[in-house]
Scaffold this active site. Structure first.
Site, short mmCIF file in Angstrom:
data_model
loop_
_atom_site.label_atom_id
_atom_site.label_comp_id
_atom_site.label_asym_id
_atom_site.label_seq_id
_atom_site.Cartn_x
_atom_site.Cartn_y
_atom_site.Cartn_z
CB CYS A 219 -95.32 -3.83 -25.51
SG CYS A 219 -94.76 -5.22 -26.52
CB SER A 220 -94.91 0.45 -22.14
OG SER A 220 -93.54 0.83 -22.25
#
Length: 352
Positions: A141-142
């Site tokens: 997700c980063s």
């Protein structure tokens, strides 16, 4: 401090949600969730609907588990189609043609492709054969900000060039159904989505988005296993530790304050916050530890409610909503922040 005179600008953002929209109540029925704890998990997520590419329901209203080959094929099919669609829309909004694109960075963690997604998108869009390509895989997700940083560096070194950041997550290609709390956490949270952002120099017309000034990372290796993919029975199964909201909250001020201090700024100087829609508890933890209001994170929360966690592209979905509001003013500072495996917190400072 970064040389802001050469900072590239966000010229356009376009999104798409492949698959079909489902409410969590519909998914409870499709996944045959009967355990009361798991039902509460779905219903307490603050998610009203998500987009997913799921198999056709059987006559009894339930869906069958897909094989690893079927999941991989779904990821490839969905990622290429959604990535191409989002990039084409973003180019059109920016007033550019595919052959105007000099660099493309594609991000996905919901499946593995070789050649990478960037090659498929380049082929389908007809990009120039000398286009620079980058594929970011496995950063979760980063990864949107991880992919943005080298792209921005390229644009700084080549100030007349244009680049595209394409984040595509077919999260339904990573779904496992086994009735456990582990898989229920994932199945109650993630949705499919794709987003493309075009970066480049200020155009003749009023620019749409901010100029990107600086980045800062913060990797919490003590929690390296808190978010991860495991290979279970021939399939990739994602794991989220229940303490992740507290880990993120306890560490979030370090990269934010470190980034802002390089520009003689404080949290109160930031007009707009664009933060990854990681989940209800993660968002609450960030609000508490940074002293932010629900209004400041209104787009983060609305993206979660209407699409779920769409992984690496979530923050750009929020960014597009901020641009559509037309409430920004010249000189406004904005912070983009994503969180993911590592455990990591990625931050970016930009200015309108």
């Amino acid at each position: 401090m970064t040389n802001v005179l050469s900072a590239p600008r966000v010229l356009s953002i376009a999104t798409t949600n492949p698959g079909q929209a489902y409410t969590n109540d519909q998914l409870i029925d499709l996944f045959d969730v009967t355990d009361s704890k798991l039902v509460r998990l779905f219903r307490n997520s603050r998610i009203s609907k998500r987009y997913l590419d799921l198999p056709q329901a059987r006559p009894n209203g339930r869906i069958e588990a897909e094989s690893s080959a079927e999941l991989a094929a779904k990821h490839k099919r969905g990622a290429v189609a959604a990535g191409v669609e989002a990039t084409r829309r973003a180019l059109e909004t920016a007033g550019l043609r595919p052959d105007d694109l000099d660099y493309i960075a594609c991000v996905t963690s919901t499946g593995f492709l070789c050649p990478g997604l960037s090659a498929y998108v380049a082929k389908e869009l007809g990009l120039r054969p000398d286009v620079h390509r980058l594929d970011v895989v496995g950063m979760g997700c980063s990864a949107g900000l991880n992919g943005m940083q080298p792209l921005v560096n390229y644009c700084r070194l080549n100030p007349s060039r244009h680049a595209a950041l394409v984040c595509v997550e077919i999260c339904s290609a990573s779904y496992v159904f086994d009735g456990t709390i582990r898989t229920a956490v994932v199945n109650s949270l993630f949705g499919d989505g794709a987003v493309a952002a075009i970066f480049g120099p200020r155009g003749e017309s009023a620019p749409v988005g901010p100029e990107v000034l600086d980045f800062r990372s913060h990797v919490i290796t003590d929690h390296i296993d808190a978010m991860r993919f495991d290979h279970v029975d021939g399939k990739y199964s994602f794991y989220l530790d229940r303490d992740i909201p507290y880990v993120i909250g306890a560490n979030v001020r370090y990269p934010i304050e470190g980034l802002l201090s390089r520009h003689n700024l404080r949290i109160r100087d930031i007009a707009h916050w664009i933060i990854h829609s990681g989940g209800r508890k993660v968002i609450d933890s960030i609000k508490f530890n940074l002293g932010l209001s629900s209004h400041a994170l209104r787009h983060t929360e609305s993206v979660l409610a209407e699409m779920g966690n769409v992984s690496s592209g979530s923050f750009l979905f929020s960014h597009r909503r901020l641009l559509e509001e037309q409430v920004t003013a010249p000189g406004d500072y904005t912070v983009m922040m994503t969180m993911g495996p590592g455990a990591s917190i990625e931050c970016c400072l930009a200015r309108f």
